[in-house]
Structure formats: structure tokens, C-alpha cells
Design an enzyme around this catalytic site. Structure first.
Site, PDB file in Angstrom:
ATOM      1  N   SER A  28      35.597 -13.709  29.848  1.00  0.00           N
ATOM      2  CA  SER A  28      34.471 -14.037  28.973  1.00  0.00           C
ATOM      3  C   SER A  28      34.725 -15.409  28.376  1.00  0.00           C
ATOM      4  O   SER A  28      35.883 -15.834  28.263  1.00  0.00           O
ATOM      5  CB  SER A  28      34.361 -12.997  27.854  1.00  0.00           C
ATOM      6  OG  SER A  28      33.459 -13.426  26.842  1.00  0.00           O
ATOM      7  N   TYR A  30      37.703  -7.904  20.169  1.00  0.00           N
ATOM      8  CA  TYR A  30      37.291  -8.252  21.526  1.00  0.00           C
ATOM      9  C   TYR A  30      37.875  -9.596  21.956  1.00  0.00           C
ATOM     10  O   TYR A  30      38.406  -9.730  23.068  1.00  0.00           O
ATOM     11  CB  TYR A  30      35.761  -8.286  21.616  1.00  0.00           C
ATOM     12  CG  TYR A  30      35.236  -8.559  22.999  1.00  0.00           C
ATOM     13  CD1 TYR A  30      35.506  -7.692  24.051  1.00  0.00           C
ATOM     14  CD2 TYR A  30      34.459  -9.684  23.256  1.00  0.00           C
ATOM     15  CE1 TYR A  30      35.026  -7.939  25.328  1.00  0.00           C
ATOM     16  CE2 TYR A  30      33.968  -9.944  24.523  1.00  0.00           C
ATOM     17  CZ  TYR A  30      34.255  -9.062  25.558  1.00  0.00           C
ATOM     18  OH  TYR A  30      33.771  -9.318  26.824  1.00  0.00           O
TER      19      TYR A  30
END
Length: 238
Positions: A141, A154
Site C-alpha cells: 500500500s 495498519y
């Protein structure tokens, strides 16, 4: 089994990016091994791929379970006699203030995003080293390289996944093994609070956009490796 066809393992294969990639690769005569948690979704995907022309293997379970991963990878290697690609795509997220996370949620996110990537990579590498070739692709990501308010858990998991992949790249290049990492921005998938296809996602990347980009990385000549790919919708600032 056909030695002339490439073989790929895809984790998180039953939904979103993993599903789109599985269907794309099936159309290009890949022999596929599909891993995800949801048995029903995997079975439906396998049936769809079989209609395209190749019967895939599929395994329902937790990628943080070492015994499960070892079994799935060994059966894949035995069935297809090789593993050309591993796509570490499975991932989970949790968002909110740091004090809102439980230790159980922390473990869940790190187990999938970090430990799962480690276990799949670790158990695939001996097969690739024996063949003196192979390609590890991790779908990370853009938050593996930046952070945001509400993303401490995260982001931490994706930074760890990024660091692991970077180190493995340096470790196995001498063995003829490619390592690529994809850093994506907003993708219209089940991962977000709003459902896939929500109008608010209209300008986001689609799972098919991501699948096309991953296939581009996979389809390079033997002497070419795309180490990193950062990809965003034009509407998203980075």
C-alpha cells in the site's frame, strides 16, 4: 498439469484484486493455486476459472497458520512441479485512534499482513531457489511509505511488510529470483467501509486496473525486474 504453462500462487484470491488477477491469469493459461479464508467464494472462483480452461487448486484457511501454508505450497509444487510466481495479496485493515485497538486486533492485522507474507515467502523460496528463478510480488500500500491520522496499526503493518520485502529482494537477487512490491492508493474493493461499487469510489482504481498492472510486472523479460510500482487514481493526491 502442463510444464509449458506458468504457475502462480495468489493469496487473498477470493475477492477484489486477488480475484481479478486470478481471472486475468486464467485467461493467459496460468496454472493457479488460490488461497483465501472463504471456502464458498474460492469454490465459485475455481468453477469460473475451470470454465476458462484450467482447473485451479484452491485452499481455504489462514495464511498465518504455518502448517496450512506449508501444506498448500507443497501440494501446489507437487501438482504443478514448479512455482513461478507468488503474489502476496492477502491483507486486512483496522483504522481509528490508537487507544481503540485491542491487542487481539493488533495481532490479527500483523498476522495477516506481515506474518502471512513471511510464511508464504519462506515456504516458496526453496522451490524457486532450486529452479534458480521465480518472482515474488507483494501487494502492499502507499501507506507503507507514508502515514495518516487513524492509521497507526495498519501503517505499522505495511511498513513492516515493506521492510521485509525490501530485505528479501537483496537476499535472493543472486539466486535469480525477482522481487517486486506494488504500492497502491485507493482501490474500489471490499477492503473499505463502503461496499465495492459504491458511487464514492467512482474515480478510484478498480481491481481490474490493479490486475493489469500486476500482470505487466509479471510479463517482463527474464532479465528485467520492476522492483517497485507506486500506483494511484489520478483523483488521489500523494
Amino acid at each position: 498439469m502442463n510444464q509449458n504453462y506458468p504457475t502462480a500462487i495468489i493469496t487473498g484470491a477470493s475477492k477484489g484484486i486477488g480475484r481479478a488477477l486470478a481471472l486475468l491469469l486464467a485467461g493467459h493459461n496460468f496454472q493457479l493455486s488460490l488461497i483465501a479464508r472463504n471456502q464458498g467464494e474460492l469454490k465459485d472462483l475455481a468453477a469460473e476459472i475451470t470454465e476458462i480452461g484450467h482447473r485451479p487448486l484452491y485452499f481455504a484457511g489462514d495464511i498465518a497458520d504455518e502448517a496450512f501454508i506449508k501444506m498448500a505450497i507443497e501440494k501446489t509444487a507437487h501438482t504443478f512441479q514448479k512455482i513461478d510466481f507468488l503474489i502476496n495479496n492477502a491483507g486486512v485493515g483496522a483504522f481509528g485512534p490508537t487507544e481503540s485497538y485491542t491487542s487481539e486486533k493488533w495481532d490479527q492485522v500483523f498476522d495477516t499482513n506481515v506474518k502471512g507474507t513471511f510464511l508464504c515467502t519462506q515456504h516458496v523460496l526453496p522451490h524457486m531457489k532450486e529452479a534458480k528463478k521465480g518472482h515474488l510480488i507483494t501487494i502492499a500500500s502507499d501507506v507503507a511509505k507514508r502515514v495518516f491520522d487513524g492509521g497507526s496499526l495498519y501503517c505499522a503493518s505495511k511498513y513492516a511488510q515493506h521492510a521485509f520485502t525490501e530485505a528479501v529482494r537483496k537476499e535472493v537477487r543472486k539466486d535469480g529470483i525477482k522481487v517486486s512490491t506494488v504500492y497502491s492508493g485507493l482501490v474500489d474493493s471490499h477492503f473499505h467501509a463502503d461496499p465495492q461499487g459504491d458511487p464514492s469510489h467512482a474515480d478510484w482504481l478498480s481491481p481490474e486496473n490493479m490486475a493489469d498492472s500486476i500482470y505487466y510486472i509479471m510479463n517482463q523479460p527474464a532479465h528485467v525486474v520492476i522492483d517497485e510500482l507506486m500506483i494511484h487514481p489520478l483523483s488521489q493526491e500523494y
